[in-house]
Enzyme design. Structure first.
Site, PDB file in Angstrom:
ATOM      1  N   ASP A 102       0.839  -1.193   0.000  1.00 29.92           N
ATOM      2  CA  ASP A 102       0.000   0.000   0.000  1.00 29.92           C
ATOM      3  C   ASP A 102       0.879   1.249   0.000  1.00 29.92           C
ATOM      4  O   ASP A 102       2.003   1.228   0.527  1.00 29.92           O
ATOM      5  CB  ASP A 102      -0.895   0.031   1.238  1.00 29.92           C
ATOM      6  N   TYR A 143       5.674  -9.126   8.250  1.00 32.41           N
ATOM      7  CA  TYR A 143       5.230  -7.746   8.419  1.00 32.41           C
ATOM      8  C   TYR A 143       5.312  -7.332   9.887  1.00 32.41           C
ATOM      9  O   TYR A 143       4.928  -8.095  10.775  1.00 32.41           O
ATOM     10  CB  TYR A 143       3.782  -7.580   7.951  1.00 32.41           C
ATOM     11  N   ASP A 160      -7.030   1.453   7.756  1.00 31.29           N
ATOM     12  CA  ASP A 160      -5.738   2.007   8.135  1.00 31.29           C
ATOM     13  C   ASP A 160      -5.902   3.492   8.429  1.00 31.29           C
ATOM     14  O   ASP A 160      -7.012   4.033   8.390  1.00 31.29           O
ATOM     15  CB  ASP A 160      -4.666   1.748   7.053  1.00 31.29           C
ATOM     16  N   ARG A 171      -4.267  -5.151   6.979  1.00 32.92           N
ATOM     17  CA  ARG A 171      -5.370  -4.291   7.411  1.00 32.92           C
ATOM     18  C   ARG A 171      -6.571  -5.107   7.878  1.00 32.92           C
ATOM     19  O   ARG A 171      -7.278  -4.715   8.813  1.00 32.92           O
ATOM     20  CB  ARG A 171      -5.775  -3.351   6.268  1.00 32.92           C
TER      21      ARG A 171
END
Length: 301
Positions: free
Chosen positions: A47, A75, A89, A181
């Site tokens: 993103d 992550y 987010d 997310r």
């Protein structure tokens, strides 16, 4: 007569440490320009707000992209507790808030449900296609989408830190197609406090690590110089998760023409996918058929 492709026939991987505020496509275009490359692509979108590993494949290395996207990825991310947003987010608008905050023990107790084989509904703002259109385009037009849950393998999900009552830092190792997310959104719902991603960083992706990454400023500084060429990793790096076999000289010649070729291997099962090398260079990827490799991808190097 076929049109000659512009640029250099450069092949390999450049690991970029993507900054926030830049799209993955913009990074690929910058790398392609800086290396004057004929062809470029990336192994897994980040993103715009996310940072970390974006592995860019050049030339023949683009043929190995599927093997990197299928690999595990790690992550690190911060979940902001107490609020849900339109995008799951910090880029989205807050649509609901709650005052309750879970204790550390409650968070730890909730994490096991998100490990292993799980079903995950993508965010409303995602690249998932709905009747030929991207979900984020429809979401921007105000549509609320009923997106189908998708399977995701989560190798690990751990709490790293709890800096304050409103935030929890997590680390997740997962397979292809995972949305961090969605993890933040669903964890917040399970805990009863809601949640969204405050920041996100991809630490590693398959064989590529953030420590190897080059920044956008460095790409600009080294653009179109041998110094940037020297930062390229070989295309074989993208095949790290596949077993390797050695092609004979005759076998390599046949494989390069797209035909089955003789290889030397041990410990492989009949029909197993692998890649063949000759004189240290990748020749082809294919299926091992008892002394021969039947190629599915051939490398021109």
């Amino acid at each position: 007569m076929a049109r000659k492709r512009k640029g250099r026939a450069v092949s390999g991987w450049l690991v970029v440490d993507k900054p926030a505020g830049v799209t993955s496509t913009a990074v690929v275009n910058k790398v392609k320009w800086a290396l004057e490359a004929q062809k470029a692509g990336h192994a897994g979108t980040l993103d715009p707000a996310a940072t970390g590993v974006l592995a860019v494949a050049l030339g023949e290395a683009t043929k190995t992209v599927p093997y990197v996207t299928d690999s595990l990825k790690c992550y690190r991310f911060m979940v902001r507790l107490g609020a849900a947003t339109t995008t799951d987010d910090a880029e989205g608008e807050v649509i609901e808030t709650r005052d309750t905050r879970p204790a550390d023990a409650e968070i730890a107790a909730a994490l096991p449900a998100f490990r292993g084989e799980i079903m995950q509904v993508p965010p409303q703002f995602s690249a998932v296609k709905v009747e030929g259109e991207r979900a984020y385009d429809l979401a921007r037009e105000g549509e609320t989408l009923d997106l189908a849950a998708r399977p995701l393998w989560v190798e690990g999900l751990e709490m790293i830190a709890r800096p304050d009552a409103d935030h929890v830092e997590l680390e997740m190792i997962c397979g292809k197609g995972g949305y961090v997310r969605s993890i933040a959104r669903d964890l917040g719902r399970v805990l009863g406090c809601l949640g969204h991603v405050a920041w996100l960083r991809r630490v590693w992706s398959g064989p590529f690590d953030a420590d190897q990454g080059i920044g956008m400023d460095e790409i600009d500084r080294m653009a179109r110089t041998p110094e940037l060429d020297a930062r390229l990793l070989p295309l074989e790096t993208g095949l790290a998760d596949l077993p390797r076999v050695e092609a004979t000289a005759e076998g390599a010649a046949r494989l390069r023409n797209g035909n089955p070729g003789m290889v030397i291997a041990s410990g492989l099962e009949y029909g197993e996918e692998c890649w063949a090398a000759h004189q240290g260079r990748a020749v082809a990827v294919g299926r091992y058929m008892g002394g021969e490799l039947h190629p599915s991808r051939v490398f021109v190097t």
